[in-house]
Design a protein around this motif. Structure first.
Motif, PDB file in Angstrom:
ATOM      1  N   GLN A  12     -18.688  -3.701  -4.144  1.00 18.69           N
ATOM      2  CA  GLN A  12     -19.341  -3.998  -5.427  1.00 18.69           C
ATOM      3  C   GLN A  12     -20.747  -4.535  -5.190  1.00 18.69           C
ATOM      4  O   GLN A  12     -20.972  -5.736  -5.257  1.00 18.69           O
ATOM      5  N   VAL A  52     -22.694  -9.303   1.876  1.00 21.05           N
ATOM      6  CA  VAL A  52     -22.408 -10.657   1.419  1.00 21.05           C
ATOM      7  C   VAL A  52     -21.342 -11.292   2.307  1.00 21.05           C
ATOM      8  O   VAL A  52     -20.330 -10.671   2.619  1.00 21.05           O
ATOM      9  N   GLN A  81     -12.018 -10.173  -3.637  1.00 20.47           N
ATOM     10  CA  GLN A  81     -13.309  -9.972  -2.985  1.00 20.47           C
ATOM     11  C   GLN A  81     -14.433 -10.662  -3.759  1.00 20.47           C
ATOM     12  O   GLN A  81     -15.322 -11.271  -3.176  1.00 20.47           O
ATOM     13  N   TRP A  82     -14.347 -10.549  -5.084  1.00 13.93           N
ATOM     14  CA  TRP A  82     -15.387 -11.112  -5.937  1.00 13.93           C
ATOM     15  C   TRP A  82     -15.447 -12.633  -5.746  1.00 13.93           C
ATOM     16  O   TRP A  82     -16.523 -13.214  -5.606  1.00 13.93           O
ATOM     17  N   LEU A 107     -10.190  -6.266  -5.588  1.00 16.74           N
ATOM     18  CA  LEU A 107     -11.577  -6.424  -6.027  1.00 16.74           C
ATOM     19  C   LEU A 107     -11.819  -7.849  -6.533  1.00 16.74           C
ATOM     20  O   LEU A 107     -12.854  -8.449  -6.239  1.00 16.74           O
ATOM     21  N   PHE A 151      -6.015  -4.671   2.340  1.00 13.34           N
ATOM     22  CA  PHE A 151      -5.198  -3.668   1.648  1.00 13.34           C
ATOM     23  C   PHE A 151      -6.073  -2.566   1.069  1.00 13.34           C
ATOM     24  O   PHE A 151      -5.597  -1.479   0.787  1.00 13.34           O
ATOM     25  N   LYS A 152      -7.373  -2.855   0.884  1.00 16.31           N
ATOM     26  CA  LYS A 152      -8.236  -1.823   0.301  1.00 16.31           C
ATOM     27  C   LYS A 152      -8.437  -0.652   1.258  1.00 16.31           C
ATOM     28  O   LYS A 152      -8.813   0.438   0.823  1.00 16.31           O
ATOM     29  N   TYR A 153      -8.181  -0.868   2.545  1.00 15.48           N
ATOM     30  CA  TYR A 153      -8.318   0.239   3.495  1.00 15.48           C
ATOM     31  C   TYR A 153      -7.075   1.141   3.508  1.00 15.48           C
ATOM     32  O   TYR A 153      -7.056   2.162   4.174  1.00 15.48           O
ATOM     33  N   PHE A 154      -6.031   0.721   2.793  1.00 16.37           N
ATOM     34  CA  PHE A 154      -4.794   1.501   2.804  1.00 16.37           C
ATOM     35  C   PHE A 154      -4.418   2.023   1.424  1.00 16.37           C
ATOM     36  O   PHE A 154      -3.697   2.992   1.317  1.00 16.37           O
ATOM     37  N   ALA A 155      -4.886   1.308   0.384  1.00 20.22           N
ATOM     38  CA  ALA A 155      -4.476   1.676  -0.973  1.00 20.22           C
ATOM     39  C   ALA A 155      -5.620   2.391  -1.688  1.00 20.22           C
ATOM     40  O   ALA A 155      -6.754   1.930  -1.673  1.00 20.22           O
ATOM     41  N   GLU A 156      -5.313   3.548  -2.253  1.00 21.47           N
ATOM     42  CA  GLU A 156      -6.303   4.293  -3.022  1.00 21.47           C
ATOM     43  C   GLU A 156      -5.715   4.648  -4.379  1.00 21.47           C
ATOM     44  O   GLU A 156      -4.613   5.216  -4.432  1.00 21.47           O
ATOM     45  N   PRO A 157      -6.353   4.375  -5.510  1.00 17.14           N
ATOM     46  CA  PRO A 157      -7.613   3.648  -5.656  1.00 17.14           C
ATOM     47  C   PRO A 157      -7.477   2.162  -5.301  1.00 17.14           C
ATOM     48  O   PRO A 157      -6.384   1.620  -5.418  1.00 17.14           O
ATOM     49  N   THR A 158      -8.595   1.576  -4.891  1.00 14.91           N
ATOM     50  CA  THR A 158      -8.583   0.169  -4.505  1.00 14.91           C
ATOM     51  C   THR A 158      -8.029  -0.683  -5.654  1.00 14.91           C
ATOM     52  O   THR A 158      -8.551  -0.632  -6.756  1.00 14.91           O
ATOM     53  N   PRO A 159      -6.942  -1.431  -5.396  1.00 18.62           N
ATOM     54  CA  PRO A 159      -6.324  -2.210  -6.475  1.00 18.62           C
ATOM     55  C   PRO A 159      -7.284  -3.255  -7.045  1.00 18.62           C
ATOM     56  O   PRO A 159      -8.098  -3.823  -6.318  1.00 18.62           O
ATOM     57  N   PRO A 201       0.824  -1.223   0.000  1.00 11.87           N
ATOM     58  CA  PRO A 201       0.000   0.000   0.000  1.00 11.87           C
ATOM     59  C   PRO A 201       0.851   1.263   0.000  1.00 11.87           C
ATOM     60  O   PRO A 201       0.486   2.265  -0.600  1.00 11.87           O
ATOM     61  N   TRP A 251      -6.726  -6.223  -8.063  1.00  9.04           N
ATOM     62  CA  TRP A 251      -6.584  -7.593  -7.563  1.00  9.04           C
ATOM     63  C   TRP A 251      -7.317  -7.786  -6.237  1.00  9.04           C
ATOM     64  O   TRP A 251      -7.770  -8.891  -5.927  1.00  9.04           O
ATOM     65  N   LYS A 264      -2.828   9.396  -4.578  1.00 10.32           N
ATOM     66  CA  LYS A 264      -4.232   9.701  -4.333  1.00 10.32           C
ATOM     67  C   LYS A 264      -4.617   9.418  -2.888  1.00 10.32           C
ATOM     68  O   LYS A 264      -5.800   9.346  -2.563  1.00 10.32           O
ATOM     69  N   TYR A 315       2.339   1.717  -3.528  1.00  6.21           N
ATOM     70  CA  TYR A 315       1.195   1.856  -4.442  1.00  6.21           C
ATOM     71  C   TYR A 315       0.600   3.260  -4.324  1.00  6.21           C
ATOM     72  O   TYR A 315       0.282   3.899  -5.329  1.00  6.21           O
ATOM     73  N   ASN A 316       0.474   3.746  -3.075  1.00  6.59           N
ATOM     74  CA  ASN A 316      -0.076   5.090  -2.872  1.00  6.59           C
ATOM     75  C   ASN A 316       0.876   6.167  -3.374  1.00  6.59           C
ATOM     76  O   ASN A 316       0.440   7.171  -3.940  1.00  6.59           O
TER      77      ASN A 316
END
Lengths: 127, 333
Positions: free
Chosen positions: A113, B171, B159-160, B156, B144-152, A21, B154, A30, A24-25
């Motif tokens: 999603q 879900v 998660q899917w 997503l 990692f989605k809580y730390f990386a913006e935009p959400t990567p 992260p 992979w 952003k 990446y950030n």
């Protein structure tokens, strides 16, 4: 004699992976972004309090769906109206008429999603 | 006693942030200061312990072998059980690290009619271990989605897959169910089996309960006591980019989040000092990561004392004249 060089390579790979992260950030620049949702100006009150909606709107929609689809109960009394139709397309999207500037801003930010739009049609947006 | 102590420790650890945030308003301490401290202790501790292990000398090959070693071309070598080259050792290590191969070979002794002693294959521990480790990995990566913006993308994708069956709302993640199920069963196994219980220490119970606490508080937050995750992501991205959010954002986050975060911080702080270091240690298992090439390559112990030798050539050089005079045969005239 020991395996110091190999182990240091492994350690560096590990640190790069868990530091994902961070770099990446830095690459995307952003990290400071906070989504700003466009609120409707046609109404001043939602069917529930804003604070509650922020965390629980998915439960409300889920309950509404079950009530409508399973119990044939289409209306509820709430703080806006005594006869409010429990409908995403007809009630929610009446005020929040732009999916991309309301729903999506926050969902995209959080990487959520929802499958609402697998069935529902989103309202046509004025460009 | 060890068990009671561990349970008490977890309860106290869960109560500390709850009291600290809801009655004392220490949002910044639990939301910003402690996470930084925990990550710093984790990183420094982890690197320090690995380097400490890396300094250990590896003079000889000590792999455990249970297959035919490299021999004549017409004798088939068991490359996985008895690797002799770098790449076959890498293959063996990958099977060990990714699929817990040693554990897969686990057996259980029992008495059958006869009476005779039999060793049955016992895969329960392996299956639960796999379920636990892989679901924990997926849960960790999803965060990692809580730390990386935009959400990567992979994240997503992960998660899917994790949401594939679309059960419930929000879900239900398959890995949430697997993680809590597996870690609970692994904990019950420690209590159930008298042999395992006998050798279990507080340092076995505590990490299991701590991970269970992390998982339960996370699930509790996702499905029941919901909190403002928008603020949570602001906190996460703020922490990772070294510009933490202020008290205005922090005060909007529910106490259950701080319990979750505090338990995670405890896990990170505890990590380098505990058995959890097997994360790095598994790669340094000398009975697995060394090639069995003792018959192809000479390994000399670096700290062997220097042996003083006096070869025959040197001997003859020294005494040639005397030997000649005495009529003894010499190699060089």
């Amino acid at each position: 004699m020991n395996d110091m060089p190999k182990i240091i390579i492994g350690l560096v790979i590990f640190l790069m992976l868990i530091g994902f992260p961070l770099w990446y950030n830095v690459a995307n620049d952003k990290a400071g972004y906070v989504p700003d949702m466009e609120l409707p100006d046609t109404a001043d009150q939602c069917v529930r309090d804003t604070e509650w909606m922020r965390t629980n709107h998915m439960d409300l929609l889920n309950d509404w769906r079950d009530l409508v689809v399973r119990d044939q109960q289409r209306f509820e009394a709430n703080q806006v109206s005594q006869q409010m139709e429990m409908s995403l397309s007809n009630t929610c999207m009446d005020c929040h008429d732009n999916k991309s500037t309301f729903c999506d801003r926050c969902h995209n930010y959080m990487g959520v999603q929802p499958y609402c739009w697998d069935c529902h049609l989103e309202p046509e947006e004025a460009i | 006693m060890k068990l009671v102590l561990s349970v008490l420790a977890i309860i106290v650890l869960a109560l500390v942030p709850w009291v600290g945030v809801s009655t004392m308003g220490l949002h910044t301490v639990f939301g910003v200061v402690l996470p930084y401290l925990a990550i710093a202790i984790f990183l420094v501790g982890f690197v320090w312990r690995i380097l400490d292990w890396a300094r250990s000398p590896v003079p000889f090959r000590i792999p455990t072998t249970c297959g035919q070693q490299k021999s004549h071309s017409w004798i088939k070598q068991d490359k996985v059980e008895n690797p002799h080259s770098f790449w076959s050792t890498v293959g063996r290590m990958l099977l060990e690290v990714l699929f817990f191969r040693s554990l897969f070979r686990n057996t259980k002794a029992g008495i059958k009619d006869g009476p005779r002693l039999v060793y049955d294959s016992s895969k329960w521990l392996w299956a639960l271990g796999m379920a636990f480790h892989y679901s924990f990995l997926v849960v960790f990566l999803r965060h990692f989605k809580y730390f990386a913006e935009p959400t990567p993308d992979w994240v997503l994708g992960l998660q899917w897959v994790d949401n594939f069956f679309q059960v419930g709302l929000p879900v239900i993640y398959l890995t949430d169910v697997l993680l809590i199920g597996a870690v609970s069963l692994l904990f019950i196994r420690r209590l159930w089996s008298p042999q395992v219980r006998y050798i279990s220490l507080a340092s076995d119970y505590f990490p299991l309960l701590l991970i269970l606490g992390v998982a339960v508080s996370g699930v509790w937050m996702r499905y029941f006591a919901k909190t403002d995750i928008l603020a949570v992501k602001q906190l996460g991205t703020g922490l990772i980019s070294f510009s933490p959010v202020g008290a205005d954002v922090l005060s909007g986050i529910g106490a259950v989040f701080f319990i979750h975060l505090f338990l995670v911080c405890c896990l990170f702080i505890y990590f380098p000092f505990s058995k959890l270091m097997h994360l790095g240690g598994v790669f340094l298992s000398p009975t697995r990561n060394l090639a069995n090439n003792s018959r192809m390559k000479r390994h000399i112990n670096p700290w062997n004392p220097e042996v003083k030798v006096h070869t025959y050539d040197e001997y003859e050089e020294e005494f040639r004249d005397v030997m000649k005079a005495a009529g003894l045969p010499v190699e060089k005239e």
